[in-house]
Design a protein around this motif. Sequence first.
Motif, PDB file in Angstrom:
ATOM      1  N   UNK A 129      -4.958  10.008  27.286  1.00 30.91           N
ATOM      2  CA  UNK A 129      -5.252  10.391  25.898  1.00 30.91           C
ATOM      3  C   UNK A 129      -4.506   9.537  24.873  1.00 30.91           C
ATOM      4  N   UNK A 130      -3.866   8.451  25.350  1.00 30.55           N
ATOM      5  CA  UNK A 130      -3.170   7.525  24.445  1.00 30.55           C
ATOM      6  C   UNK A 130      -2.225   8.284  23.505  1.00 30.55           C
ATOM      7  N   UNK A 131      -1.412   9.150  24.100  1.00 21.72           N
ATOM      8  CA  UNK A 131      -0.523   9.996  23.312  1.00 21.72           C
ATOM      9  C   UNK A 131       0.561   9.174  22.615  1.00 21.72           C
ATOM     10  N   UNK A 132       1.003   8.087  23.225  1.00 15.00           N
ATOM     11  CA  UNK A 132       2.019   7.253  22.572  1.00 15.00           C
ATOM     12  C   UNK A 132       1.519   6.728  21.227  1.00 15.00           C
ATOM     13  N   UNK A 133       0.277   6.269  21.210  1.00 14.42           N
ATOM     14  CA  UNK A 133      -0.292   5.776  19.952  1.00 14.42           C
ATOM     15  C   UNK A 133      -0.421   6.898  18.934  1.00 14.42           C
ATOM     16  N   UNK A 134      -0.796   8.088  19.412  1.00 13.07           N
ATOM     17  CA  UNK A 134      -0.905   9.240  18.519  1.00 13.07           C
ATOM     18  C   UNK A 134       0.465   9.605  17.948  1.00 13.07           C
ATOM     19  N   UNK A 135       1.498   9.599  18.797  1.00 12.87           N
ATOM     20  CA  UNK A 135       2.847   9.919  18.329  1.00 12.87           C
ATOM     21  C   UNK A 135       3.309   8.923  17.274  1.00 12.87           C
ATOM     22  N   UNK A 136       2.980   7.649  17.469  1.00 11.13           N
ATOM     23  CA  UNK A 136       3.345   6.630  16.492  1.00 11.13           C
ATOM     24  C   UNK A 136       2.686   6.909  15.144  1.00 11.13           C
ATOM     25  N   UNK A 137       1.392   7.226  15.176  1.00  9.78           N
ATOM     26  CA  UNK A 137       0.657   7.481  13.934  1.00  9.78           C
ATOM     27  C   UNK A 137       1.164   8.742  13.232  1.00  9.78           C
ATOM     28  N   UNK A 138       1.413   9.807  14.000  1.00  5.19           N
ATOM     29  CA  UNK A 138       1.889  11.057  13.395  1.00  5.19           C
ATOM     30  C   UNK A 138       3.312  10.884  12.851  1.00  5.19           C
ATOM     31  N   UNK A 139       4.139  10.092  13.564  1.00  7.19           N
ATOM     32  CA  UNK A 139       5.482   9.838  13.073  1.00  7.19           C
ATOM     33  C   UNK A 139       5.463   9.090  11.752  1.00  7.19           C
ATOM     34  N   UNK A 140       4.593   8.119  11.629  1.00 10.74           N
ATOM     35  CA  UNK A 140       4.491   7.371  10.383  1.00 10.74           C
ATOM     36  C   UNK A 140       3.958   8.258   9.262  1.00 10.74           C
ATOM     37  N   UNK A 141       3.060   9.164   9.603  1.00 10.70           N
ATOM     38  CA  UNK A 141       2.528  10.080   8.589  1.00 10.70           C
ATOM     39  C   UNK A 141       3.642  10.977   8.039  1.00 10.70           C
ATOM     40  N   UNK A 142       4.471  11.502   8.938  1.00  7.44           N
ATOM     41  CA  UNK A 142       5.569  12.338   8.486  1.00  7.44           C
ATOM     42  C   UNK A 142       6.586  11.520   7.687  1.00  7.44           C
ATOM     43  N   UNK A 143       6.872  10.315   8.145  1.00 10.31           N
ATOM     44  CA  UNK A 143       7.821   9.459   7.420  1.00 10.31           C
ATOM     45  C   UNK A 143       7.350   9.172   6.000  1.00 10.31           C
ATOM     46  N   UNK A 144       6.069   8.914   5.840  1.00 10.11           N
ATOM     47  CA  UNK A 144       5.528   8.631   4.507  1.00 10.11           C
ATOM     48  C   UNK A 144       5.770   9.804   3.560  1.00 10.11           C
ATOM     49  N   UNK A 145       5.577  11.014   4.066  1.00  5.58           N
ATOM     50  CA  UNK A 145       5.769  12.184   3.215  1.00  5.58           C
ATOM     51  C   UNK A 145       7.253  12.441   2.949  1.00  5.58           C
ATOM     52  N   UNK A 146       8.095  12.165   3.924  1.00  6.92           N
ATOM     53  CA  UNK A 146       9.530  12.308   3.705  1.00  6.92           C
ATOM     54  C   UNK A 146      10.037  11.279   2.696  1.00  6.92           C
ATOM     55  N   UNK A 147       9.501  10.059   2.777  1.00  2.85           N
ATOM     56  CA  UNK A 147       9.905   9.025   1.815  1.00  2.85           C
ATOM     57  C   UNK A 147       9.459   9.390   0.405  1.00  2.85           C
ATOM     58  N   UNK A 148       8.288  10.028   0.289  1.00  3.85           N
ATOM     59  CA  UNK A 148       7.837  10.475  -1.026  1.00  3.85           C
ATOM     60  C   UNK A 148       8.796  11.531  -1.588  1.00  3.85           C
ATOM     61  N   UNK A 149       9.255  12.433  -0.744  1.00  4.48           N
ATOM     62  CA  UNK A 149      10.225  13.436  -1.181  1.00  4.48           C
ATOM     63  C   UNK A 149      11.544  12.788  -1.595  1.00  4.48           C
ATOM     64  N   UNK A 150      11.888  11.704  -0.939  1.00  2.21           N
ATOM     65  CA  UNK A 150      13.140  11.007  -1.218  1.00  2.21           C
ATOM     66  C   UNK A 150      13.219  10.541  -2.666  1.00  2.21           C
ATOM     67  N   UNK A 151      12.071  10.289  -3.269  1.00  2.10           N
ATOM     68  CA  UNK A 151      12.064   9.841  -4.669  1.00  2.10           C
ATOM     69  C   UNK A 151      12.578  10.923  -5.602  1.00  2.10           C
ATOM     70  N   UNK A 152      12.363  12.183  -5.233  1.00  4.83           N
ATOM     71  CA  UNK A 152      12.790  13.305  -6.076  1.00  4.83           C
ATOM     72  C   UNK A 152      14.085  13.949  -5.589  1.00  4.83           C
ATOM     73  N   UNK A 153      14.446  13.683  -4.352  1.00  9.09           N
ATOM     74  CA  UNK A 153      15.640  14.313  -3.785  1.00  9.09           C
ATOM     75  C   UNK A 153      16.569  13.227  -3.243  1.00  9.09           C
TER      76      UNK A 153
END
Length: 470
Positions: free
Chosen positions: A354-378
Amino acid sequence: MSVASSLEAPPPVRVSPTVVETLYQFNDSPLLTRQAQQESNARSYPRRIPLALKRARGIHVEDVEGRRFIDCLAGAGTLALGHNHPVVIAAIQQVLADELPLHTLDLTTPVKDQFVQDLFGLLPAELVKQAKIQFCGPTGTDAVEAALKLVRTATGRSTVMSFQGAYHGMSQGALSLMGSLGPKKPFEALLSSGVQFLPYPYDYRCPFGIGGEQGVKINLHYLDNLLSDPEGGVHRPAAIIVEAVQGEGGMIPADVQWLRGLRRITENAGVALIVDEIQSGFARTGKMFAFEHAGIIPDVVVMSKAIGGSLPLAVMVYRDWLDTWLPGAHAGTFRGNQMAMATGSAVMRYLKEHKVAEHASAMGERLCEQLRALQQDFPQLGDIRGRGLMLGVEIVDPSGEPDTLGHPPAFGRLASLIQRECLKRGLIIELGGRHGCVVRFLPPLIISAEQIDEVAHIFAQALPAAIAAL
């Protein structure tokens, strides 16, 4: 079919205001009361996550009060496919239906042979062609103990080098490799010899006060000089043990150029390189194993957690030049856990198919993007780091005095409050790193994009509440 859609997820967690107000009022819960009265003072997770759980599925757990939570701890990375995944349940049921032996010491079985073939099918071919495997007691720390015995036997040398911030387990040998001083203090006299600590490439808090590419170069130069200087006062070690991503140490990914340099230096010095993949292995970092990001081949790889498909199992794979120890040199009654081998095989095949490694990479980047957006305010979110779905956020005090790199000091008290506020809102996370200041995300690898968004949303709600509670 995508990883996320291959298992229908329960509806999103919704925690009512009543739950938020009463989550920590567990004094009347008989399970938690008896746990506090009867379990060892060494218990840890229940002190920060006071839950009594009764069922779980996918990325969610439910407590005895009917409250449901997103589990971003996942057995400290053990539950690669989450709780009670269908392929795991099917593997368990098949073992029982076939009346297979559940315990065989180190006698072989078709289940064990299949497990080895599945594991070797995930490892780099260059390692597999000269690989041996040792089944250990069912914990990662026992695999580390086995690795220490292996390299010391093969080289005739006793010293092992480890890294600041390292975590390799809690047994005596593994504990001697730990960077954190607290757990070692009662045994200081027993753990004071045989291990030398080295600076880890912790970019945000560079031990050389430089950071970046130059910090990596200086780190490697220091290590190379240490092993080659005839006046350096350091005996050549049997091995160097390293985590390609430090987990308990704060989700710190080693620079890939540094890992390549470390491999080159150890090879030139005739020193075995042990890579600890206990938490980072099996697709968690976006590769099947974290060391693969650097394209290196270790001499020893220690594995546990996800390798058993949620059941206890630990193994060590190593190059055959090290296989000089005698029969029975490392043993353990529960190294023949057939059900764990069956579930481990099922999970390994699922990860690959199921190519879970690739999925984990994509989901990790998705979470990082949202955390970085929060970083601008916090500005309290000092550093966001990791690989795949092995992520950390270092919490800092913006009003504190910055270090030589200009970064504010660690803020462990705020990190604890963030953990508490997340739990109130239905999200289980853990802390780690220096001063307990790193919020750690280790969700099951099957987490969907929508669930990632919910994790980020809960975290975003918890931040201002935690800051207000200071």
